[in-house]
Design a protein around this motif. Structure first.
Motif, short mmCIF file in Angstrom:
data_model
loop_
_atom_site.label_atom_id
_atom_site.label_comp_id
_atom_site.label_asym_id
_atom_site.label_seq_id
_atom_site.Cartn_x
_atom_site.Cartn_y
_atom_site.Cartn_z
N LEU A 15 0.70 -1.56 0.03
CA LEU A 15 0.19 -0.85 0.03
C LEU A 15 1.25 1.12 -0.17
O LEU A 15 0.59 2.59 -0.19
CB LEU A 15 -0.63 -0.01 1.37
CG LEU A 15 -1.68 -0.48 1.15
CD1 LEU A 15 -3.17 -0.89 2.28
CD2 LEU A 15 -3.65 0.02 0.18
N ASP A 16 1.99 1.21 0.59
CA ASP A 16 3.11 2.40 0.99
C ASP A 16 3.38 2.61 -0.72
O ASP A 16 3.86 3.72 -0.68
CB ASP A 16 3.67 1.96 1.54
CG ASP A 16 4.74 1.09 1.96
OD1 ASP A 16 4.30 -0.41 1.19
OD2 ASP A 16 6.25 1.35 2.18
N GLN A 17 3.80 2.01 -1.73
CA GLN A 17 3.67 2.09 -2.81
C GLN A 17 2.52 2.29 -4.18
O GLN A 17 3.22 2.97 -4.58
CB GLN A 17 4.43 1.13 -3.85
CG GLN A 17 6.19 0.62 -2.77
CD GLN A 17 6.39 -1.52 -2.85
OE1 GLN A 17 5.57 -1.84 -3.06
NE2 GLN A 17 7.23 -1.29 -3.27
N ILE A 18 1.56 2.49 -3.48
CA ILE A 18 0.21 2.53 -4.55
C ILE A 18 -0.63 4.13 -3.83
O ILE A 18 -0.77 3.93 -5.13
CB ILE A 18 -0.27 1.12 -5.04
CG1 ILE A 18 -1.17 0.78 -4.14
CG2 ILE A 18 0.32 0.59 -5.34
CD1 ILE A 18 -2.04 -0.23 -3.98
N THR A 19 0.19 4.28 -2.46
CA THR A 19 -1.14 5.49 -1.92
C THR A 19 -0.03 6.66 -1.67
O THR A 19 1.56 6.44 -1.70
CB THR A 19 -1.52 4.84 -0.75
OG1 THR A 19 -0.93 4.21 0.01
CG2 THR A 19 -2.67 3.54 -1.07
N GLN A 20 -0.52 7.62 -1.79
CA GLN A 20 -0.04 9.19 -0.61
C GLN A 20 -0.85 9.08 0.45
O GLN A 20 -2.10 9.29 0.21
CB GLN A 20 0.19 10.02 -1.73
CG GLN A 20 0.89 9.74 -3.13
CD GLN A 20 1.09 10.99 -3.92
OE1 GLN A 20 0.79 11.72 -4.27
NE2 GLN A 20 2.17 10.53 -4.93
N ILE A 21 -0.28 9.49 1.93
CA ILE A 21 -0.60 10.62 2.81
C ILE A 21 -0.23 11.64 2.74
O ILE A 21 1.13 11.80 3.13
CB ILE A 21 -0.80 9.68 3.57
CG1 ILE A 21 -0.91 7.70 3.82
CG2 ILE A 21 -1.07 10.19 5.35
CD1 ILE A 21 -0.89 7.04 4.76
N PRO A 22 -1.58 12.49 3.29
CA PRO A 22 -0.97 13.84 3.30
C PRO A 22 -0.45 14.03 4.94
O PRO A 22 -1.20 13.20 5.21
CB PRO A 22 -2.23 14.63 2.64
CG PRO A 22 -2.95 13.71 3.16
CD PRO A 22 -2.26 12.23 2.73
N ASP A 23 0.03 15.76 4.37
CA ASP A 23 0.99 15.35 5.87
C ASP A 23 0.18 16.12 7.49
O ASP A 23 -0.07 15.78 8.06
CB ASP A 23 1.95 16.59 5.84
CG ASP A 23 2.88 15.95 5.41
OD1 ASP A 23 3.78 14.25 4.69
OD2 ASP A 23 4.10 16.82 4.66
N ASP A 24 -1.22 16.70 6.57
CA ASP A 24 -1.73 16.89 7.37
C ASP A 24 -3.39 16.91 6.37
O ASP A 24 -3.38 17.21 5.24
CB ASP A 24 -1.53 18.96 7.59
CG ASP A 24 -0.45 19.62 8.12
OD1 ASP A 24 -0.10 18.40 8.74
OD2 ASP A 24 -0.13 20.36 7.21
N ILE A 25 -4.70 16.76 7.82
CA ILE A 25 -5.67 16.72 6.40
C ILE A 25 -6.42 18.37 6.82
O ILE A 25 -6.36 18.48 8.14
CB ILE A 25 -6.36 15.20 7.49
CG1 ILE A 25 -5.63 14.50 7.49
CG2 ILE A 25 -7.88 15.26 7.90
CD1 ILE A 25 -6.30 12.69 8.35
N ILE A 26 -6.52 18.43 5.97
CA ILE A 26 -7.22 19.46 5.75
C ILE A 26 -8.97 19.79 6.12
O ILE A 26 -9.22 20.76 6.76
CB ILE A 26 -7.57 20.65 4.63
CG1 ILE A 26 -7.28 19.39 3.26
CG2 ILE A 26 -5.82 20.73 4.94
CD1 ILE A 26 -7.56 20.88 2.17
N SER A 27 -9.75 18.23 6.40
CA SER A 27 -11.37 18.06 5.87
C SER A 27 -11.62 17.03 5.88
O SER A 27 -10.62 16.87 5.78
CB SER A 27 -12.03 19.43 4.86
OG SER A 27 -11.47 18.08 3.89
N VAL A 28 -12.79 17.18 6.49
CA VAL A 28 -13.55 15.70 6.97
C VAL A 28 -14.51 15.84 6.22
O VAL A 28 -15.08 16.49 6.05
CB VAL A 28 -13.62 14.73 8.26
CG1 VAL A 28 -13.71 13.85 7.67
CG2 VAL A 28 -12.13 15.13 9.13
N TYR A 29 -14.59 14.69 4.85
CA TYR A 29 -15.85 14.78 4.72
C TYR A 29 -16.91 13.87 4.28
O TYR A 29 -16.95 12.44 4.94
CB TYR A 29 -15.18 14.51 3.08
CG TYR A 29 -15.90 14.34 1.95
CD1 TYR A 29 -16.67 15.48 1.75
CD2 TYR A 29 -17.03 13.18 1.37
CE1 TYR A 29 -18.29 16.41 0.49
CE2 TYR A 29 -18.13 13.26 -0.04
CZ TYR A 29 -18.78 15.08 -0.16
OH TYR A 29 -19.26 14.50 -0.90
N VAL A 30 -18.05 13.60 5.28
CA VAL A 30 -19.17 12.66 5.19
C VAL A 30 -19.72 12.41 4.73
O VAL A 30 -20.77 12.82 4.08
CB VAL A 30 -20.19 13.11 6.77
CG1 VAL A 30 -21.54 12.82 6.86
CG2 VAL A 30 -19.26 14.09 7.70
#
Length: 66
Positions: A15-30
């Motif tokens: 998964l770490d090779q095919i995804t990216q995780i942002p440093d900061d989460i700016i919003s949560v979408y319901v």
């Protein structure tokens, strides 16, 4: 998983090779408000009535085309 020579194209990436995780989460979408009909009402959830527009927009066909 054993690595057979010449079968690199059949080996899954982690998964770490095919995804990216942002440093900061700016919003949560319901998402639930868009999955269930009537804005995600309790009645729609209980009756399992999906929001048609969401299904149409995000439906993925077996061929990978929408």
């Amino acid at each position: 998983m054993a690595k057979a020579p010449g079968l690199r194209m059949f080996q899954r990436k982690s998964l770490d090779q095919i995804t990216q995780i942002p440093d900061d989460i700016i919003s949560v979408y319901v998402v639930e408000n868009h999955i269930w009909d009537d804005g995600g009402s309790n009645e729609a959830r209980a009756q399992r009535r999906a929001e048609t527009r969401t299904v149409e927009e995000f439906l993925i066909s077996r061929c990978g085309r929408s």
